[in-house]
Write an enzyme that holds these catalytic residues in place. Structure first.
Site, PDB file in Angstrom:
ATOM      1  N   LYS A   1      -8.722-107.386  -3.179  1.00 60.41           N
ATOM      2  CA  LYS A   1      -9.704-106.780  -4.083  1.00 60.41           C
ATOM      3  C   LYS A   1     -10.961-106.387  -3.312  1.00 60.41           C
ATOM      4  O   LYS A   1     -11.531-105.314  -3.537  1.00 60.41           O
ATOM      5  CB  LYS A   1     -10.042-107.723  -5.246  1.00 60.41           C
ATOM      6  CG  LYS A   1     -11.081-107.103  -6.174  1.00 60.41           C
ATOM      7  CD  LYS A   1     -11.094-107.610  -7.569  1.00 60.41           C
ATOM      8  CE  LYS A   1     -12.097-106.772  -8.394  1.00 60.41           C
ATOM      9  NZ  LYS A   1     -12.211-107.156  -9.769  1.00 60.41           N
TER      10      LYS A   1
ATOM     11  N   GLU B   1     -16.004 -97.135  -8.589  1.00 59.54           N
ATOM     12  CA  GLU B   1     -14.789 -96.546  -9.174  1.00 59.54           C
ATOM     13  C   GLU B   1     -14.853 -95.031  -9.298  1.00 59.54           C
ATOM     14  O   GLU B   1     -14.620 -94.463 -10.357  1.00 59.54           O
ATOM     15  CB  GLU B   1     -14.480 -97.200 -10.527  1.00 59.54           C
ATOM     16  CG  GLU B   1     -13.012 -97.051 -10.890  1.00 59.54           C
ATOM     17  CD  GLU B   1     -12.561 -98.017 -11.973  1.00 59.54           C
ATOM     18  OE1 GLU B   1     -12.768 -99.228 -11.821  1.00 59.54           O
ATOM     19  OE2 GLU B   1     -11.983 -97.519 -12.952  1.00 59.54           O
TER      20      GLU B   1
ATOM     21  N   HIS C   1      -2.532-102.058 -16.239  1.00 61.08           N
ATOM     22  CA  HIS C   1      -3.514-102.319 -17.293  1.00 61.08           C
ATOM     23  C   HIS C   1      -3.548-101.277 -18.406  1.00 61.08           C
ATOM     24  O   HIS C   1      -4.100-101.551 -19.468  1.00 61.08           O
ATOM     25  CB  HIS C   1      -4.924-102.436 -16.702  1.00 61.08           C
ATOM     26  CG  HIS C   1      -5.185-103.760 -16.035  1.00 61.08           C
ATOM     27  ND1 HIS C   1      -4.408-104.234 -14.996  1.00 61.08           N
ATOM     28  CD2 HIS C   1      -6.122-104.716 -16.259  1.00 61.08           C
ATOM     29  CE1 HIS C   1      -4.867-105.407 -14.605  1.00 61.08           C
ATOM     30  NE2 HIS C   1      -5.901-105.728 -15.360  1.00 61.08           N
TER      31      HIS C   1
ATOM     32  N   HIS D   1      -3.942-102.774 -21.928  1.00 60.85           N
ATOM     33  CA  HIS D   1      -5.106-102.582 -22.811  1.00 60.85           C
ATOM     34  C   HIS D   1      -4.659-102.090 -24.183  1.00 60.85           C
ATOM     35  O   HIS D   1      -5.209-102.491 -25.210  1.00 60.85           O
ATOM     36  CB  HIS D   1      -6.101-101.597 -22.186  1.00 60.85           C
ATOM     37  CG  HIS D   1      -6.863-102.204 -21.045  1.00 60.85           C
ATOM     38  ND1 HIS D   1      -7.375-101.468 -19.995  1.00 60.85           N
ATOM     39  CD2 HIS D   1      -7.192-103.502 -20.781  1.00 60.85           C
ATOM     40  CE1 HIS D   1      -7.989-102.290 -19.144  1.00 60.85           C
ATOM     41  NE2 HIS D   1      -7.884-103.515 -19.601  1.00 60.85           N
TER      42      HIS D   1
END
Ligand code: GLY
Length: 335
Positions: A202, A212, A223, A227
């Site tokens: 990470k 980002e 994800h 989500h």
């Protein structure tokens, strides 16, 4: 103790991983700090000693406490105590605590240093690392926040033994994703080294794209569907469990798009099952509703967007055809 540096120029910091890391708090506090505001929750139950004058600020339990009201309460508490920019906030807990206290630290006096003492597996391999802080609004999760890098992170693996089993499993879902982000052989490592390797992966991604602009989105591997499953709110899935289903889905979508072959899909199943995580869509899942939620994902800037595996590893792919997504969801549902 393993030290993993996060290299971000003058905002660089160390993550200490290992049994008893919480006892290293004093030595990682920013130089000259006089006082520490310790933010935690009653049920975290991990006492820390900052070694300087300190006061504990308790926040409520659960995801609902990750809200603007808590940030206001914390900041008002800091103000009444007279916390200054020469002091520090110490967040002790899982992602709810580090996200909320980190955001309060980011905005109180326009920014005071924060140190995270992460007490959950999910927090140690993801939430506490990389400087994303924020809270939920009634309109959606993490809609208000700031990038606010901590001064240090302590990942105490000793406290993981006390986590409820499903809480631990949820962290495993985040851990599983790192197997496909350069974490080959993670399964052979003891827990301290495994957490540290996830942090290292990470840290490298965050160092390359802190805010980002692009690449950091690969940390959301698995994800997008996760989500949607969580937002639908009808399924009994913890975050990491939803990520596990999302990883398998992403692999199958990548195969349908000709990006990977059967072997790589099998590897996804092996990893997810190796952690004892779910690999199937909930029986009552509604593909149409999930597709709609995925199209509304705040990261879907250019059409349906997924982090997908391929020749160059996991990359962010935009403009995916809704028909392909539906086909994979239906395929998984019929199994
Ligand atoms: N949890 C994903 C990130 O920190 O970017």
């Amino acid at each position: 103790m393993i030290t993993v540096p996060v290299s971000l120029g003058d905002r660089s910091y160390d993550v200490l991983v290992g049994a008893g890391a919480r006892h290293r708090l004093l030595e990682v506090l920013p130089h000259g700090v006089q006082r520490a505001a310790v933010v935690t929750q009653e049920n975290v139950g991990v006492p820390v000693d900052p070694g300087v004058e300190h006061r504990t600020f308790l926040m409520d339990e659960g995801e609902d406490a990750k809200c603007m009201e808590t940030v206001e309460e914390l900041c008002r508490g800091f103000a009444r105590w007279g916390l200054t920019r020469a002091d520090v906030v110490v967040a002790v807990g899982g992602g709810v605590v580090t996200d909320t206290a980190g955001f309060a630290a980011a905005v109180y006096h326009r920014g005071v240093p924060v140190v995270h003492v992460s007490t959950t597996l999910l927090g140690q391999v993801d939430a506490a690392i990389g400087g994303k802080t924020g809270v939920n609004l009634p309109e959606g999760k993490n809609l208000v926040g700031a990038y606010w890098q901590p001064a240090a992170v302590l990942c105490d693996t000793e406290v993981l033994a006390t986590l409820p089993p499903r809480e631990y499993a949820s962290g495993c879902g985040e851990m599983a994703k790192y197997h496909f982000l350069g974490g080959d052989g993670l399964e052979d490592l003891p827990i301290d080294e495994r957490v540290a390797r996830c942090v290292e992966i990470k840290a490298e991604v965050v160092a390359s794209d802190e805010r980002e602009g692009g690449r950091r989105a690969i940390l959301n591997y698995g994800h997008t569907l996760a989500h949607a499953l969580e937002t639908a709110g009808r399924y009994d899935l913890r975050h990491g469990e939803a990520v596990a289903v999302g990883l398998v889905f992403a692999a199958r979508l990548a195969r349908r798009l000709g990006r990977i072959g059967d072997d790589e899909v099998e590897r996804h199943y092996r990893v997810v099952r190796g952690y004892g995580l779910p690999d199937r869509l909930p029986a009552e899942a509604a593909p149409g509703a999930l597709l709609e939620l995925m199209a509304r994902d705040k990261k879907a800037l250019r059409g349906l967007t997924f982090a997908l595996d391929g020749n160059e590893g996991v990359t962010v792919v935009h403009g995916i055809d809704a028909g392909d997504v539906m086909a994979v969801l239906k395929e998984m549902q019929s199994e």
